[in-house]
Design a protein around this motif. Structure first.
Motif, PDB file in Angstrom:
ATOM      1  N   ARG A 155       3.949  -1.726  20.160  1.00 32.75           N
ATOM      2  CA  ARG A 155       4.254  -0.496  19.415  1.00 32.75           C
ATOM      3  C   ARG A 155       4.785  -0.795  18.016  1.00 32.75           C
ATOM      4  O   ARG A 155       4.346  -0.200  17.028  1.00 32.75           O
ATOM      5  N   LEU A 156       5.740  -1.728  17.967  1.00 31.71           N
ATOM      6  CA  LEU A 156       6.350  -2.069  16.680  1.00 31.71           C
ATOM      7  C   LEU A 156       5.314  -2.660  15.720  1.00 31.71           C
ATOM      8  O   LEU A 156       5.237  -2.267  14.548  1.00 31.71           O
ATOM      9  N   SER A 157       4.499  -3.574  16.248  1.00 35.10           N
ATOM     10  CA  SER A 157       3.476  -4.219  15.410  1.00 35.10           C
ATOM     11  C   SER A 157       2.488  -3.184  14.884  1.00 35.10           C
ATOM     12  O   SER A 157       2.148  -3.171  13.694  1.00 35.10           O
ATOM     13  N   ALA A 158       2.026  -2.321  15.798  1.00 38.06           N
ATOM     14  CA  ALA A 158       1.044  -1.303  15.412  1.00 38.06           C
ATOM     15  C   ALA A 158       1.601  -0.417  14.301  1.00 38.06           C
ATOM     16  O   ALA A 158       0.903  -0.110  13.325  1.00 38.06           O
ATOM     17  N   TRP A 159       2.845  -0.040  14.442  1.00 41.02           N
ATOM     18  CA  TRP A 159       3.451   0.826  13.424  1.00 41.02           C
ATOM     19  C   TRP A 159       3.568   0.084  12.078  1.00 41.02           C
ATOM     20  O   TRP A 159       3.232   0.640  11.029  1.00 41.02           O
ATOM     21  N   LEU A 160       4.036  -1.165  12.131  1.00 42.79           N
ATOM     22  CA  LEU A 160       4.175  -1.950  10.896  1.00 42.79           C
ATOM     23  C   LEU A 160       2.810  -2.147  10.215  1.00 42.79           C
ATOM     24  O   LEU A 160       2.688  -2.027   8.986  1.00 42.79           O
ATOM     25  N   LEU A 161       1.799  -2.401  11.030  1.00 40.41           N
ATOM     26  CA  LEU A 161       0.448  -2.573  10.466  1.00 40.41           C
ATOM     27  C   LEU A 161       0.013  -1.298   9.742  1.00 40.41           C
ATOM     28  O   LEU A 161      -0.580  -1.343   8.664  1.00 40.41           O
ATOM     29  N   LYS A 162       0.336  -0.164  10.357  1.00 39.40           N
ATOM     30  CA  LYS A 162      -0.022   1.103   9.720  1.00 39.40           C
ATOM     31  C   LYS A 162       0.729   1.252   8.388  1.00 39.40           C
ATOM     32  O   LYS A 162       0.143   1.605   7.373  1.00 39.40           O
ATOM     33  N   GLU A 163       2.021   0.950   8.426  1.00 38.15           N
ATOM     34  CA  GLU A 163       2.859   1.112   7.233  1.00 38.15           C
ATOM     35  C   GLU A 163       2.349   0.253   6.068  1.00 38.15           C
ATOM     36  O   GLU A 163       2.423   0.669   4.921  1.00 38.15           O
ATOM     37  N   TYR A 164       1.858  -0.932   6.392  1.00 36.92           N
ATOM     38  CA  TYR A 164       1.431  -1.840   5.313  1.00 36.92           C
ATOM     39  C   TYR A 164      -0.086  -1.916   5.173  1.00 36.92           C
ATOM     40  O   TYR A 164      -0.603  -2.775   4.468  1.00 36.92           O
ATOM     41  N   LYS A 165      -0.773  -0.980   5.860  1.00 33.66           N
ATOM     42  CA  LYS A 165      -2.248  -0.931   5.792  1.00 33.66           C
ATOM     43  C   LYS A 165      -2.876  -2.298   6.120  1.00 33.66           C
ATOM     44  O   LYS A 165      -3.706  -2.828   5.382  1.00 33.66           O
ATOM     45  N   LEU A 166      -2.444  -2.837   7.257  1.00 36.69           N
ATOM     46  CA  LEU A 166      -2.975  -4.123   7.718  1.00 36.69           C
ATOM     47  C   LEU A 166      -3.693  -3.919   9.047  1.00 36.69           C
ATOM     48  O   LEU A 166      -3.645  -2.824   9.616  1.00 36.69           O
ATOM     49  N   ALA A 167      -4.367  -4.974   9.527  1.00 34.57           N
ATOM     50  CA  ALA A 167      -5.109  -4.920  10.786  1.00 34.57           C
ATOM     51  C   ALA A 167      -4.551  -5.967  11.741  1.00 34.57           C
ATOM     52  O   ALA A 167      -3.800  -6.855  11.315  1.00 34.57           O
ATOM     53  N   PRO A 168      -4.897  -5.892  13.019  1.00 36.62           N
ATOM     54  CA  PRO A 168      -4.352  -6.860  13.993  1.00 36.62           C
ATOM     55  C   PRO A 168      -4.522  -8.330  13.585  1.00 36.62           C
ATOM     56  O   PRO A 168      -3.666  -9.144  13.908  1.00 36.62           O
TER      57      PRO A 168
END
Ligand SMILES: [Zn+2]
Length: 381
Positions: free
Chosen positions: A327-340
């Motif tokens: 959950r945390l990773s997914a949210w951070l990725l969204k915040e910084y416009k990154l992918a897995p």
């Protein structure tokens, strides 16, 4: 002696004699002209001829010139056949030069370079009734021949240069292609060796676009600014998110936060992370997202770090920790416009065995990445 001189031309009679040249002479009563004096200097003779020709050329148009060259039968210095040959040669020289050149070249090819003997009366002349002494080459012809040879040489040189250039181009092109191929090969191998062979199932951009993950529940408990765990320096553009493990089996998120906090007092070492996830899935934020943490030596200024607690000896995360990390990773990725595939293990940058289980079990890390992608796609609104 009963001999009389015949000069080459009437106009220059005086000069010829003045130069000490005798020219040709003939038997009294006519007959064939014959060369006599062996001692006659060829050079002088030719200089005379040259001078005469240029003089005549300057004054008289070509037709008259030609007419003049044919003299009355009694005064001819060459046989009729030779006169015809000379006439022909002269016409060719003045007229169709190209044809002349072609003919000469053909002759050259045919008789192995004996062009000379063909064009100029001499030993090999089958006419037979001409002067049997080789005539020295007319300097003008010589010059012309040299000019032609020079052109020929230049052509050969140009051809050689073209071929050489072609070779160089081919070699250069081949080298370049090889270099590119090798470059591509190593490049495509690199991420597999350094990072992981995780292949996204969906296009990177689609995952980023689909990511609507909400912010998970996070307890903000920032460290006091200190030189060893929260320097308060500004974080740059975030490119990656790093996952760590606490390397302290069975400790809680709160305990690890306290450890970082205490570093500011003890000054034992420099260490910290933006987040700590406990083995019960709780998330504590130690450092604001616009500040750096001391987590990955080379990457502190362009990354965010997450510490994970664990209970298992091999360092495997509990299911709660794992879900919170997703959950945390997914949210951070969204915040910084990154992918897995922007997720990294501490191990990927510097080789430290952190997080232990996911370094020793490559497939577990890859599973985490694909789980993360699925988590993002499921959260699509
Ligand atoms: Zn680490």
């Amino acid at each position: 002696m009963g001999l009389e001189f015949i000069d080459i031309s009437r106009e220059e009679g005086e000069r010829v004699r003045a130069n000490g040249t005798t020219g040709s002479r003939r038997e009294p009563g006519g007959g064939r002209p014959r060369p006599v004096r062996q001692e006659t200097s060829r050079t002088i003779r030719y200089e005379n001829q040259r001078a005469r020709r240029s003089e005549v050329q300057r004054q008289v148009p070509a037709q008259t010139q030609r007419a003049r060259r044919t003299r009355p039968a009694g005064e001819r210095m060459y046989s009729e056949a030779e006169e015809r040959r000379r006439e022909y040669n002269a016409r060719n020289r003045n007229g169709n030069r190209l044809q002349n050149e072609n003919r000469s070249r053909d002759n050259n090819r045919r008789n192995g370079g004996r062009e000379r003997s063909r064009n100029y009366a001499g030993y090999n002349n089958p006419g037979g009734n001409v002067v049997r002494r080789p005539r020295p080459v007319d300097p003008r012809v010589q010059r012309e021949r040299m000019r032609r040879r020079k052109i020929q040489r230049q052509r050969v040189m140009a051809a050689k240069m073209t071929v050489l250039l072609g070779f160089v181009l081919v070699i250069f092109f081949t080298g370049f292609t090889l270099y590119k191929l090798i470059g591509d090969f190593t490049k495509s191998n690199e991420p597999q060796q350094t990072f992981n062979s995780y292949t996204p199932t969906v296009e990177r951009r689609e995952v980023i676009k689909a990511n609507e993950t909400n912010k998970p529940i996070i307890t903000e408990d920032f460290l006091t600014i200190n030189e060893y765990s929260r320097p308060g320096e500004k974080l740059g553009k975030v490119k990656n998110i790093f996952v760590h493990y606490t390397a302290n089996q069975g400790t809680s998120a709160a305990q690890n936060r306290s450890y970082f906090e205490n570093l500011g007092i003890t000054g034992e070492t420099s260490a910290s992370a933006h987040f700590v996830i406990g083995y019960e899935g709780e998330i504590i934020q130690c450092i604001p997202l616009d500040e750096i943490a001391y987590a990955v030596v080379q990457r502190n200024y362009d990354s965010i770090s997450i510490e994970c607690c664990y209970l298992s000896e091999d360092g495997k995360f509990t299911d709660e920790t794992y879900q919170s990390l997703l959950r945390l990773s997914a949210w951070l990725l969204k915040e910084y416009k990154l992918a897995p595939d922007d997720m990294r293990r501490h191990y990927d940058e510097g080789g430290k065995k952190c997080p232990l289980y996911y370094v020793e079990h490559e497939e577990a890390w890859e599973k985490f990445l694909s789980d993360l992608e699925q988590h993002i796609m499921k959260n699509q609104v």
